[in-house]
Design a protein around this motif. Structure first.
Motif, short mmCIF file in Angstrom:
data_model
loop_
_atom_site.label_atom_id
_atom_site.label_comp_id
_atom_site.label_asym_id
_atom_site.label_seq_id
_atom_site.Cartn_x
_atom_site.Cartn_y
_atom_site.Cartn_z
N LEU A 133 0.83 -1.21 0.00
CA LEU A 133 0.00 0.00 0.00
C LEU A 133 0.86 1.26 0.00
CD1 LEU A 133 -2.80 -0.99 2.54
CD2 LEU A 133 -3.13 -0.53 0.10
N LEU A 134 1.90 1.26 0.80
CA LEU A 134 2.77 2.44 0.86
C LEU A 134 3.55 2.65 -0.43
CD1 LEU A 134 3.98 2.26 4.56
CD2 LEU A 134 2.86 4.22 3.47
N THR A 135 3.87 1.55 -1.10
CA THR A 135 4.52 1.69 -2.41
C THR A 135 3.56 2.36 -3.39
OG1 THR A 135 5.88 -0.28 -2.03
CG2 THR A 135 5.60 0.44 -4.32
N GLN A 136 2.31 1.93 -3.39
CA GLN A 136 1.30 2.57 -4.24
C GLN A 136 1.15 4.04 -3.88
OE1 GLN A 136 -2.19 -0.16 -3.67
NE2 GLN A 136 -2.15 -0.22 -5.91
N LYS A 137 1.03 4.32 -2.59
CA LYS A 137 0.82 5.69 -2.13
C LYS A 137 2.00 6.60 -2.48
CE LYS A 137 0.24 8.22 2.29
NZ LYS A 137 -0.84 9.15 1.89
N HIS A 187 2.68 0.52 -13.94
CA HIS A 187 2.62 -0.92 -14.17
C HIS A 187 2.88 -1.68 -12.87
CE1 HIS A 187 3.11 -4.79 -16.07
NE2 HIS A 187 4.38 -4.87 -15.72
N GLU A 188 3.89 -1.27 -12.14
CA GLU A 188 4.22 -1.94 -10.88
C GLU A 188 3.07 -1.84 -9.88
OE1 GLU A 188 7.28 -1.46 -7.06
OE2 GLU A 188 7.74 -0.43 -8.94
N THR A 189 2.52 -0.65 -9.73
CA THR A 189 1.55 -0.43 -8.65
C THR A 189 0.17 -0.96 -8.96
OG1 THR A 189 1.16 1.81 -9.51
CG2 THR A 189 2.76 1.57 -7.71
N THR A 190 -0.23 -1.00 -10.24
CA THR A 190 -1.53 -1.62 -10.53
C THR A 190 -1.46 -3.12 -10.33
OG1 THR A 190 -0.96 -1.64 -12.89
CG2 THR A 190 -2.36 0.17 -12.12
N ASN A 191 -0.31 -3.72 -10.59
CA ASN A 191 -0.14 -5.15 -10.27
C ASN A 191 -0.12 -5.37 -8.77
OD1 ASN A 191 0.43 -7.16 -12.67
ND2 ASN A 191 1.24 -5.17 -13.29
N ILE A 192 0.45 -4.43 -8.02
CA ILE A 192 0.39 -4.51 -6.57
C ILE A 192 -1.06 -4.46 -6.10
CG2 ILE A 192 0.82 -3.16 -4.47
CD1 ILE A 192 3.59 -2.51 -5.55
N GLY A 193 -1.86 -3.58 -6.71
CA GLY A 193 -3.27 -3.50 -6.34
C GLY A 193 -3.97 -4.83 -6.49
N GLY A 231 -12.49 -4.94 -10.69
CA GLY A 231 -11.93 -3.90 -11.54
C GLY A 231 -10.43 -3.69 -11.45
N LEU A 232 -9.75 -4.33 -10.50
CA LEU A 232 -8.31 -4.11 -10.34
C LEU A 232 -7.52 -4.67 -11.52
CD1 LEU A 232 -6.98 -2.71 -7.78
CD2 LEU A 232 -9.35 -3.40 -7.50
N GLU A 233 -7.98 -5.79 -12.06
CA GLU A 233 -7.27 -6.37 -13.19
C GLU A 233 -7.41 -5.49 -14.44
OE1 GLU A 233 -8.78 -7.97 -16.08
OE2 GLU A 233 -10.72 -7.25 -15.41
N GLN A 234 -8.50 -4.76 -14.56
CA GLN A 234 -8.65 -3.85 -15.70
C GLN A 234 -7.63 -2.71 -15.63
OE1 GLN A 234 -12.49 -1.93 -16.29
NE2 GLN A 234 -11.60 -0.54 -17.80
N PHE A 235 -7.40 -2.20 -14.42
CA PHE A 235 -6.39 -1.14 -14.28
C PHE A 235 -5.02 -1.64 -14.75
CE2 PHE A 235 -9.05 0.16 -10.37
CZ PHE A 235 -9.94 0.87 -11.17
N ALA A 236 -4.70 -2.89 -14.37
CA ALA A 236 -3.40 -3.46 -14.76
C ALA A 236 -3.31 -3.66 -16.26
CB ALA A 236 -3.16 -4.77 -14.02
N ARG A 237 -4.42 -4.08 -16.88
CA ARG A 237 -4.42 -4.26 -18.33
C ARG A 237 -4.37 -2.92 -19.06
NH1 ARG A 237 -8.85 -5.63 -20.11
NH2 ARG A 237 -10.15 -5.98 -18.28
#
Length: 592
Positions: free
Chosen positions: A350-354, A405-411, A425-431
């Motif tokens: 989460l902190l990496t995403q943030k 790319h890194e953080t949507t896969n983290i999600g 919907g998280l996989e759509q963000f990554a795609r």
């Protein structure tokens, strides 16, 4: 369905407290935009449109995709209606020239809107997004007649625009493009060829599409020096400026893609289509870079925007999902298990995403103010803004999309199995975000541009200027006891950054392959350091100027995480750079 709430508090902090945009706008003659209440009203209304109109059709658009039938493209349900509302609200004209119907507001305000749109519905945002680059290219290089004919309808959103570069046999190597332009007696040209990967190349949302197209004149020099730029409208214009006859530029097919499925990516066939030369012959690539540079900044922001929305949804899930107990003992004893946000590894993700979402948002907004400056300043100030903008553009495009790319896969990872299925919907963000590392010049091309053109060919001049600015700020930040260790770390990295650059330059003097071997790692190394500079500024500003104690604490904590957990990645990139080109180039092709 995923949720999205525009991060208004953070946006306002960046604009009002950190960048102090009211003062910035006054300095460059944007007097109306200098009113903080107007800025906040635009942000609020943009957030409302993104959350209430665009978000609800995002997942449905991904499921339906665009439909192709004999040259006609139909966009997903609700897309056309959302576009009509977008135009009715005046959003397309926000930062355009009032002479042609624009509102004349700063570019940096439009960037805030673009982030919210991409977070809510990146595929939909592709349709008006490319038009902005067309507007900028025409405004900068078109004749007065061309501006009068095309800009008002593009700025109002009545028409959209595209950028037609890529051909089946050439991607980034535009020097080998084959599309031909044959001159006619009336001053027009017949354009013949095929262009691929044309975003929003055909759709049903407007009654005309303006294609900015690269082609070669019969007597053109070979390579990139022989490329010209043409306006090729879907419908040629009548004497009163309205769409008339159908131009023979047709959609042969649309691509079936991994992501942004609701954005029509077209194959366009030009069969002696009527085209009109922009500016001088054989200057097309230079003109197109006006559009491409704008598109590269927008692409970087797409990476940040999907990072941001993925983080929002992953955070909400982590606070709600119950799984196991904290290693140090129950944190929610009244429940059957603890929320997963108590677990260190989830917090790491989460902190990496943030850290990337908020840091790269700040980077995008800062770069947008450089565009404001370049557009309105004069003399040395304009030149400095241009140089810094040129330096940061490949970093924004590549670094921010790599982080996206890194953080949507983290999600996805935070949601576990639920992240992998479509419902959440998280996989759509990554795609969707994956394309950002590829289009508008691959990240490898951006890395070569940074190291080869913006560093080595510039003889380190812009790099030194930027490092000097960072060094001076580290001195200021050191006055804050909590930030002093981070300022010290960043200052030490500046000398390492310069010495690493010098090492690459010396090696490249003996072997040019060293530039290509080092380029990716060098860009990432530079990006991590510059984002450290951004985070130090954010924490410093929040602690000094913000009256929001919780925000100040959050910025400090995230800054600490960035410096202690993410910035050390530069060591790996430095090691890769120092290892040289031999470990890449010595292996024969047949041993791969």
């Amino acid at each position: 369905m995923p949720e999205y709430k525009a991060p208004i508090e953070d946006i306002q902090f960046l604009l009002h407290k950190w960048l102090k945009v009211s003062d910035h706008y006054k300095k460059y003659g944007y007097d109306e935009a200098a009113d903080p209440e107007l800025i906040d009203a635009i942000i609020t209304e943009g957030a409302k449109f993104s959350e209430e109109v665009l978000l609800p059709i995002n997942q449905k658009g991904d499921e339906q995709g665009c439909q192709f039938d004999n040259g006609t493209v139909t966009t997903p349900e609700g897309f056309k209606e959302a576009y009509q509302q977008y135009c009715a609200n005046g959003w397309p004209s926000v930062s355009s020239d009032p002479q042609y119907g624009g509102q004349g507001l700063p570019y940096s305000i439009s960037v805030v809107l673009a982030e919210m749109i991409s977070s809510a519905n990146m595929a939909w945002g592709m349709y008006p997004g490319l038009s902005q680059g067309v507007i900028e290219a025409l405004h900068a290089h078109g004749s007065d007649e061309q501006k009068e004919k095309y800009l008002p309808a593009l700025i109002s959103g009545e028409w959209t625009g595209t950028m037609c570069l890529t051909e089946p046999h050439c991607g980034s190597d535009l020097g080998i493009l084959k599309t031909k332009a044959e001159p006619n007696d009336d001053g027009s040209y017949n354009i013949t060829g095929t262009k691929i990967f044309i975003s929003a190349g055909e759709h049903d949302m407007t009654n005309n599409i303006v294609h900015l197209t690269l082609a070669r004149l019969p007597d053109a020099p070979e390579g990139t020096k022989g490329i010209s730029l043409f306006i090729v409208p879907k419908f040629t214009l009548t004497d009163d400026g309205q769409p008339g006859e159908r131009n023979p530029v047709t959609c042969g097919s649309i691509e079936h893609k991994m992501g942004i499925k609701a954005s029509a990516t077209a194959v366009l066939n030009f069969d002696s289509a009527k085209g009109y030369l922009i500016g001088e012959a054989n200057q097309g690539l230079r003109y197109m870079f006006t559009m491409m540079n704008a598109a590269r900044l927008a692409t970087g922001q797409q990476g940040q925007a999907l990072n941001s929305v993925s983080y929002q949804n992953a955070l909400a899930y982590a606070k709600d999902r119950l799984q196991m107990r904290a290693l140090s003992g129950p944190k929610a004893p009244e429940k059957s298990a603890d929320p997963i946000i108590v677990h260190p590894d989830v917090r790491r993700m989460l902190l990496t995403q943030k850290a990337f979402a908020e840091g790269n948002r700040a980077l995008a907004y800062y770069v947008a103010t450089l565009v404001d400056t370049e557009l309105r300043a004069e003399g040395e100030r304009k030149e400095k803004a241009h140089k810094e903008l040129s330096f940061l553009t490949p970093i924004c495009k590549s670094f921010m999309t790599e982080a996206g790319h890194e953080t949507t896969n983290i999600g996805m990872q935070i949601l576990g199995g639920h992240g992998y299925i479509g419902e959440w919907g998280l996989e759509q963000f990554a795609r969707d975000v994956r394309i950002t590392q590829i289009y508008e010049g691959t990240n490898g091309i951006q890395a070569l541009d940074l190291l080869g053109r913006k560093i080595l060919m510039d003889k380190f001049k812009t790099l030194r200027r930027i490092q000097k600015k960072i060094k001076y700020f580290c001195k200021d930040a050191s006055s804050d006891k909590a930030l002093k260790p981070f300022a010290s770390d960043l200052k030490k990295l500046l000398s390492k950054w310069f010495m690493l650059t010098l090492t690459v330059a010396r090696k490249a003097g003996k072997n040019r392959e060293e530039v290509g071997a080092a380029a990716h790692d060098y860009l990432m190394y530079s990006g991590y350091i510059y984002l450290g500079f951004i985070w130090l500024q954010l924490a410093y500003t929040a602690r000094k100027d913000s009256d929001n104690k919780e925000l100040a604490e959050s910025k400090l904590a995230t800054c600490r995480f960035y410096f202690e957990r993410i910035l050390p990645r530069v060591k790996m990139h430095a090691a890769n750079i120092k290892s040289g080109a031999d470990n890449l180039m010595d292996i024969p092709d047949n041993q791969f």
